[in-house]
Design an enzyme around this catalytic site. Structure first.
Site, PDB file in Angstrom:
ATOM      1  N   ASP A  86       2.918   5.158   2.070  1.00  0.00           N
ATOM      2  CA  ASP A  86       4.449   5.050   2.179  1.00  0.00           C
ATOM      3  C   ASP A  86       5.224   5.966   1.737  1.00  0.00           C
ATOM      4  OD1 ASP A  86       3.900   4.204  -0.564  1.00  0.00           O
ATOM      5  OD2 ASP A  86       5.851   3.384  -0.592  1.00  0.00           O
ATOM      6  N   GLU A 181       3.716   2.251  -3.016  1.00  0.00           N
ATOM      7  CA  GLU A 181       3.666   2.939  -4.227  1.00  0.00           C
ATOM      8  C   GLU A 181       5.203   3.238  -4.648  1.00  0.00           C
ATOM      9  OE1 GLU A 181       3.809   6.301  -7.076  1.00  0.00           O
ATOM     10  OE2 GLU A 181       4.653   6.169  -5.156  1.00  0.00           O
TER      11      GLU A 181
END
Length: 414
Positions: A86, A181
């Protein structure tokens, strides 16, 4: 341009064009389905590169194993390389247009998509270290995504490099890609047992040669202030404005203990989010320190301010709730000093002076280290993360591939 640079560049510029922005509001894993777009691509590429046991889970975690090439009868510890899929929700990651500033000349970089956005040498003195290199940026309308697609490109290029150079001895290398994350959830569903590594490295750091083995200890505090809402025309002696009560609490926070006034190992209290009305105001505070004792000091300071202000407004209700986020991974990594030392030695092998640094933030490695997988952080080159001014030097990503190849050899020699 040599083979490693060419490959890292091709992979990186391809990956950053895939929108994988996470979303802290969905409460799901992954928080956005579009993270699967990159995950599925990587699964195909891992299979093409000969990685075994490649798996994509329903939570958008990717696992795989690069087989050992050691002679029969010789073994080495399996170690892992972990990056995240991400990008930060702070700035859009949609329609990223990577721009190559080849043979960089050491001057300010004007980004072509927005004339108001530039990367100034005054604010980025490190740029002077990369005159003649290729600097990669976005066009000024989005972030670049070097955090952490730079790490992904490095890991994938490493696998290809090891395949091209079978004389480089290595044991099993475990590969892991995680979602979310950037919103603090990357380790939530990480299966340490399935991963199968004895130790690992997140490839998610910034400057050349940096190995990070410490993070903040992190908690959040949720303050809820309940007031009394009355029509303002008839409010005298009746109304209690929760916004004003909450504002007074914020105003009493010491200015020297804020993110904007601290650095290095200094701790802070940070009001990060607020939802407010006369009747009820909720504020989220981030509490950060490098040891648990410092964290407790910040918590007690905030509690004390809340109690003092609350006592001035007996008709209001002030409630504070502390939630644990993560702890300094140094507590666990100190039990396994050889893991950090291997990373430092790999840098010396390629002529780069290593630097052990702290992270004024968190990483998947902090959670994973406490889950039984010692995981320091390895540089990937990105700068100005979570910003339209994000940039990375191609030569630094090349050095990361070279250092990880040396790391693979060192682990095989253990």
């Amino acid at each position: 341009m040599d083979k490693i640079k060419t490959e890292v560049l091709e992979r990186f510029t391809r990956y950053v064009k895939i929108d994988t922005e996470s979303d802290p509001t969905t409460g799901k894993t992954p928080s956005t389905k579009k993270q699967f777009d990159l995950a599925k691509l990587l699964v195909n590429e891992l299979n093409e590169l000969g990685v075994k046991n490649v798996e994509l889970t329903d939570k958008c975690y990717v696992y795989g194993t690069l087989p050992s090439n050691l002679p029969e009868g010789k073994t080495a510890p399996a170690f892992g390389l972990i990056t995240h899929l991400d990008t930060s929700p702070d700035v859009s990651g949609k329609n990223v247009k990577p721009i190559l500033h080849e043979n960089y000349d050491g001057t300010d970089i004007q980004l072509p998509g927005d004339s108001s956005v530039s990367i100034r040498v005054e604010d980025n003195p490190m740029l002077k270290d990369f005159i003649g290199d290729t600097i990669i940026t976005a066009d000024g309308t989005t972030l670049l995504g070097a955090d952490d697609k730079g790490g992904i490109a490095i890991v994938m290029s490493l696998i290809a490099y090891l395949n091209r150079n079978p004389e480089i001895s290595h044991g099993e290398i475990k590969i892991g890609f995680t979602p979310d994350e950037e919103i603090g959830c990357g380790a939530n569903h990480f299966d340490v047992k399935k991963f199968g590594a004895e130790f690992a490295y997140t490839i998610d750091g910034s400057s050349l040669g940096e190995i990070e083995n410490e993070t903040f200890c992190a908690d959040s505090a949720i303050l809820t202030v309940k007031g009394i809402n009355v029509h303002p025309g008839f409010a005298k002696g009746k109304m209690v404005n929760s916004i004003k009560v909450a504002s007074e609490i914020i105003a009493r926070l010491p200015k020297e203990g804020a993110p904007e006034t601290t650095e290095n190992r200094e701790a802070y209290i940070h009001p990060n989010d607020m939802k407010a009305s006369v009747e009820e105001t909720t504020i989220q505070f981030l509490l950060r320190a490098f040891d648990v004792e410092g964290l407790r000091e910040k918590e007690n300071l905030l509690r004390g301010i809340v109690e003092e202000v609350g006592a001035k407004y007996p008709k209001a209700t002030c409630k504070i709730e502390i939630k644990e986020y993560y702890r300094n991974m140094r507590y666990e990594l100190d039990k396994h000093p050889e893991v950090t030392e291997l990373a430092l030695e790999s840098l010396r092998k390629i002529g780069v002076e290593p630097k052990v640094e702290i992270i004024r933030g968190g990483t998947d490695g902090a959670r994973l280290s406490f889950m039984g997988l010692p995981t320091p952080n390895f540089f990937a080159g990105g700068q100005n993360f979570h910003s339209k001014q994000e940039w990375v030097a191609l030569g630094v990503m090349e050095k990361a591939v070279q250092a990880l190849a040396e790391l693979s050899k060192l682990v095989a020699e253990k």
